[in-house]
Design an enzyme around this catalytic site. Structure first.
Site, mmCIF file in Angstrom:
data_model
loop_
_atom_site.group_PDB
_atom_site.id
_atom_site.type_symbol
_atom_site.label_atom_id
_atom_site.label_comp_id
_atom_site.label_asym_id
_atom_site.label_seq_id
_atom_site.Cartn_x
_atom_site.Cartn_y
_atom_site.Cartn_z
ATOM 1 N N ARG A 112 0.449 -49.783 62.747
ATOM 2 C CA ARG A 112 0.436 -48.335 62.617
ATOM 3 C C ARG A 112 -0.448 -47.915 61.442
ATOM 4 O O ARG A 112 -0.501 -48.604 60.417
ATOM 5 C CB ARG A 112 1.853 -47.799 62.402
ATOM 6 C CG ARG A 112 2.787 -48.118 63.559
ATOM 7 C CD ARG A 112 4.190 -47.573 63.340
ATOM 8 N NE ARG A 112 4.897 -48.290 62.293
ATOM 9 C CZ ARG A 112 6.192 -48.126 62.029
ATOM 10 N NH1 ARG A 112 6.904 -47.254 62.744
ATOM 11 N NH2 ARG A 112 6.774 -48.798 61.073
ATOM 12 N N GLU A 143 17.293 -43.720 59.130
ATOM 13 C CA GLU A 143 17.093 -44.071 60.533
ATOM 14 C C GLU A 143 17.959 -43.206 61.448
ATOM 15 O O GLU A 143 19.060 -42.784 61.083
ATOM 16 C CB GLU A 143 17.447 -45.544 60.771
ATOM 17 C CG GLU A 143 16.654 -46.537 59.934
ATOM 18 C CD GLU A 143 15.203 -46.612 60.359
ATOM 19 O OE1 GLU A 143 14.874 -46.107 61.449
ATOM 20 O OE2 GLU A 143 14.403 -47.172 59.593
ATOM 21 N N ARG A 195 2.449 -43.954 60.261
ATOM 22 C CA ARG A 195 3.614 -44.105 59.373
ATOM 23 C C ARG A 195 3.252 -43.456 58.046
ATOM 24 O O ARG A 195 2.243 -43.783 57.444
ATOM 25 C CB ARG A 195 3.944 -45.584 59.193
ATOM 26 C CG ARG A 195 5.165 -45.859 58.316
ATOM 27 C CD ARG A 195 6.436 -45.322 58.960
ATOM 28 N NE ARG A 195 7.620 -45.874 58.322
ATOM 29 C CZ ARG A 195 8.113 -45.439 57.175
ATOM 30 N NH1 ARG A 195 7.526 -44.446 56.547
ATOM 31 N NH2 ARG A 195 9.189 -45.997 56.667
#
Length: 365
Positions: A155, A96, A88
């Site tokens: 992540r 999004e 990320r």
């Protein structure tokens, strides 16, 4: 007794050679488990955006290959040891594409179906841009000491550098991402780049309705994403500090969706003998075909190539401009320059429409 002493000395020597230590596992030791490389003498001035295109300014970096692009700010990579991780990007948040957007997280964007649709469209542009630059690329992950190493979902949180340029920063400057409201070392510079993009209504900020040029109108929701990291460092795709005016007339700021996806300045072998391996890749991240009739590509020294009439790039397609000679087709154009154009040590690629409007600009080191 003498033999026992000799044995003890041998054991001590073996322990030293094997790297025995009496202290606990440090952050560096933990980092080495996934193949990270500590970098000594990190430059403290980097926190203000200086040396933004130098990943070595960070204490820890990691080499990887991008194996998949999930969206504009998230990629999957394969590390040198063969393991795969999801990364990320620090400091940035692109709209999004898989779930509903919250316009309140994006300054000035109305909380309407039109606002959400506009954000989703720019989310796709951001994904296309990231895919064009990072898919299959060898990258350097740089970890910010002001953020956690991993987010809530496990992540990795990192700046992603490709060909020595900061991709996180490029997203902000092009108006393809907002800056997170959280602390990271590059935040001041990222915010300067975001302010310039907002003032010029670059990229997703074209979705802002009735917002003043200085951004005083409209919502300023902080927004969260379940990640403890943030992103931003006000650099271009090459790490140059964003400014207003012509420097922001790149890629998405023109509204055409054209981006300089790659500059391959250092041809294999002798540049002068392998001109067609020196090239620039232009990508159309827009939803419509892009006509380039009479458009010009130039370097910082003023060498110029003009696209012939009839040249266009389909939506989500790329066109490669080679420095050497060849037969033009819809995917490749040939400058026939007679010698190298793009400086290996750094240059600026500028694409202008026939009327002089800047369609895209990229500076690399």
């Amino acid at each position: 007794m003498r033999r026992e002493i000799e044995i003890a000395l041998v054991l001590c020597l073996c322990c030293a050679l094997a790297g025995c230590a009496t202290h606990g596992t440090s952050g560096t030791d933990t980092a080495s488990a996934i193949g990270e490389t500590p970098v000594a003498n990190a430059n403290a001035s980097d926190a203000t955006g200086a040396n933004a295109n130098d990943p070595a300014a960070f204490e820890t970096t990691l080499n990887a290959t991008v194996v998949d692009v999930a969206d504009g700010d998230t990629v999957d990579v394969r590390l040198a040891n063969g393991t795969e991780e999801t990364v990320r990007m620090v400091g940035v948040d692109t709209p999004e594409v898989w779930v509903e957007n919250a316009p309140g997280e994006f300054r000035g964007v109305p909380n309407t179906s039109a606002g959400r649709d506009c954000l989703r469209e720019w989310g796709h542009h951001a994904s296309d841009y990231t895919a064009a630059r990072l898919a299959g690329a060898n990258v350097t992950l740089a970890f910010d000491s002001d953020t956690d190493r991993r987010g809530y979902y496990g992540r990795l949180l990192a700046y992603v550098y490709v060909n020595g340029t900061n991709h996180d920063a490029a997203l902000v400057e092009r108006g393809l991402a907002r800056v997170y409201d959280s602390g990271f070392s590059r935040e001041p510079a990222f915010r300067r780049a975001a302010a310039a993009a907002y003032a010029n209504r670059t990229g997703l900020w074209s979705c802002a309705a009735n917002a003043s040029a200085d951004g005083t109108t409209g919502s300023t929701g902080s927004g969260t994403s379940g990640e403890s990291a943030t992103m931003g460092d006000g650099t271009s795709a090459t790490g140059s500090t964003a400014t207003t005016g012509e420097a922001n007339g790149d890629s998405a700021s023109s509204g055409t969706g054209l981006v300089v996806a790659r500059v391959h300045a250092d041809a294999e072998g002798s540049d002068g003998k392998n001109l067609n391996d020196e090239y620039v890749v232009l990508h159309n991240a827009g939803t419509d075909p892009l006509a380039l009739d009479g458009a010009r590509v130039s370097d910082a020294a003023g060498h110029t190539y003009a696209f012939p009439n009839g040249t266009s790039i389909a939506s989500d397609a790329s066109l490669t401009l080679h420095t050497g000679a060849g037969t033009d087709d819809e995917r490749d154009r040939y400058w026939d320059a007679g010698g190298p154009v793009w400086n290996n040590g750094g240059d600026t690629v500028t694409v202008r429409a026939a009327d002089g409007t800047i369609l895209a600009r990229e500076t690399y080191d």
